[in-house]
Design an enzyme around this catalytic site. Sequence first.
Site, PDB file in Angstrom:
ATOM      1  N   SER A  77       0.857  -1.189   0.000  1.00  7.85           N
ATOM      2  CA  SER A  77       0.000   0.000   0.000  1.00  7.85           C
ATOM      3  C   SER A  77       0.889   1.234   0.000  1.00  7.85           C
ATOM      4  CB  SER A  77      -0.924   0.009   1.229  1.00  7.85           C
ATOM      5  OG  SER A  77      -1.637   1.230   1.304  1.00  7.85           O
ATOM      6  N   GLU A  78       1.217   1.713  -1.191  1.00  7.05           N
ATOM      7  CA  GLU A  78       2.113   2.866  -1.276  1.00  7.05           C
ATOM      8  C   GLU A  78       1.504   4.101  -0.633  1.00  7.05           C
ATOM      9  OE1 GLU A  78       3.458  -0.170  -3.966  1.00  7.05           O
ATOM     10  OE2 GLU A  78       1.476   0.812  -3.832  1.00  7.05           O
ATOM     11  N   GLN A 100       8.983   0.310  -3.902  1.00  3.79           N
ATOM     12  CA  GLN A 100       9.783  -0.769  -4.471  1.00  3.79           C
ATOM     13  C   GLN A 100      10.291  -0.474  -5.883  1.00  3.79           C
ATOM     14  OE1 GLN A 100       8.114  -4.967  -4.938  1.00  3.79           O
ATOM     15  NE2 GLN A 100       9.211  -5.102  -2.980  1.00  3.79           N
ATOM     16  N   PHE A 101       9.493   0.162  -6.696  1.00  2.00           N
ATOM     17  CA  PHE A 101       9.882   0.685  -8.001  1.00  2.00           C
ATOM     18  C   PHE A 101       9.228   2.052  -8.158  1.00  2.00           C
ATOM     19  CE2 PHE A 101      10.435  -3.829  -8.554  1.00  2.00           C
ATOM     20  CZ  PHE A 101      11.557  -3.949  -9.364  1.00  2.00           C
ATOM     21  N   ALA A 102       9.902   2.975  -8.835  1.00  2.24           N
ATOM     22  CA  ALA A 102       9.340   4.316  -9.017  1.00  2.24           C
ATOM     23  C   ALA A 102       7.982   4.265  -9.695  1.00  2.24           C
ATOM     24  CB  ALA A 102      10.302   5.189  -9.822  1.00  2.24           C
ATOM     25  N   ASP A 103       7.768   3.265 -10.521  1.00  2.00           N
ATOM     26  CA  ASP A 103       6.498   3.091 -11.222  1.00  2.00           C
ATOM     27  C   ASP A 103       5.323   2.925 -10.272  1.00  2.00           C
ATOM     28  OD1 ASP A 103       8.921   1.717 -12.307  1.00  2.00           O
ATOM     29  OD2 ASP A 103       7.773   1.705 -14.161  1.00  2.00           O
ATOM     30  N   PRO A 107      -0.142   5.330  -6.640  1.00  2.00           N
ATOM     31  CA  PRO A 107      -1.145   5.241  -5.572  1.00  2.00           C
ATOM     32  C   PRO A 107      -0.852   6.162  -4.390  1.00  2.00           C
ATOM     33  CG  PRO A 107      -0.537   3.051  -6.332  1.00  2.00           C
ATOM     34  CD  PRO A 107       0.432   4.001  -6.967  1.00  2.00           C
ATOM     35  N   HIS A 147       8.077  -1.389 -14.406  1.00  2.00           N
ATOM     36  CA  HIS A 147       9.251  -1.491 -13.548  1.00  2.00           C
ATOM     37  C   HIS A 147      10.422  -0.684 -14.088  1.00  2.00           C
ATOM     38  CE1 HIS A 147       6.893  -5.133 -12.693  1.00  2.00           C
ATOM     39  NE2 HIS A 147       7.419  -5.087 -11.477  1.00  2.00           N
TER      40      HIS A 147
END
Length: 355
Positions: A77-78, A100-103, A107, A147
Amino acid sequence: MEEVMDKAMDQKTSQKTKPMTMTMIQALRSAMDVMLERDNNVVVFGQDVGYFGGVFRCTEGLQQKYGTSRVFDTPISEGGIVGVAIGMGAYGLRPVVEIQFADYFYPACDQIVSEAARLRYRSAGQFIAPLTIRMPCGGGIYGGQTHSQSPEAMFTHVCGLRTVMPSNPYDAKGLLISCIENDDPVIFLEPKRLYNGPFDGHHDKPVVPWSKHPLGEVPEGYYTVPLDSASIFRAGSDLTVLAYGTMVFVSEAAAKESGVDAEIIDLRSIWPLDLATIVASVKKTGRCVIVHEATHTSGFGAELSALVQEHCFYHLEAPIERVTGWDTPYPHAQEWAYFPGPGRIAAAFKRTMEA
């Protein structure tokens, strides 16, 4: 008694520390290790950063050393991760969170833009949001569209955010420590292609996350690299290259291939920007090429181009060039053609020199 303890701490941290050969991953881990030990208000959390040590192992071993109350895992849950970090920062902690990844930041966009970036202003300075949001960015691992993005331009548009992207282990550690100690929310972007090195600008294979190739000499203990300060990565007199992250090394390879005496400015701090260093270089060379991995339209290169034109117009001897990614969705199977390579950059050098 407190003054004596503070003086002892200052003496301890001001001592020279032995340099070690580190990858960027190891340098980032060292920065968090130093700050977790130095400041009890620092906490590190995100998806898989605790027991697992992060998908790229940047936080490996930190939970075992500092415990689950200071280095811990979160749900997927970003928005929740960043929202909790904002509350922690307002309360007095200094959270370092990993997306975890900039992509995956989308959210959490409302929390970043509407809450973290505005908290100091909307509270008239009563509250701050001293959080650092680490995000692996860019391509090079065949991660596909979700990613591999480079969204730095989006963050630079938001007042109240700092945006940083190091290109080497020494800067990565020093900048991360500076960001953790800073009272503003910081987007700390980490180019995945530089995580393990070495990188000569021609690397055409995916980075193996667990490889241990050295990339730079890094002091073992505490030190900082100033925020808002660019570095002259390569001195030159023919033209100025403005780059950051992976593209610093690709631009260097292009300069070697083309024979152009390019002065390469590593921005490091994308925003706020070290405009003085940029202007001084462009006024000296009279030419400017801007290189970044993100898409062309509305990329940060457009802002750089406008600033150079505004401040250096009467010193320019050729049009400003931009070498960037394509204006397309990220191409999974063709990512190495998508990246600006030494050939494309060298061609821009030639056009600029012949103009």
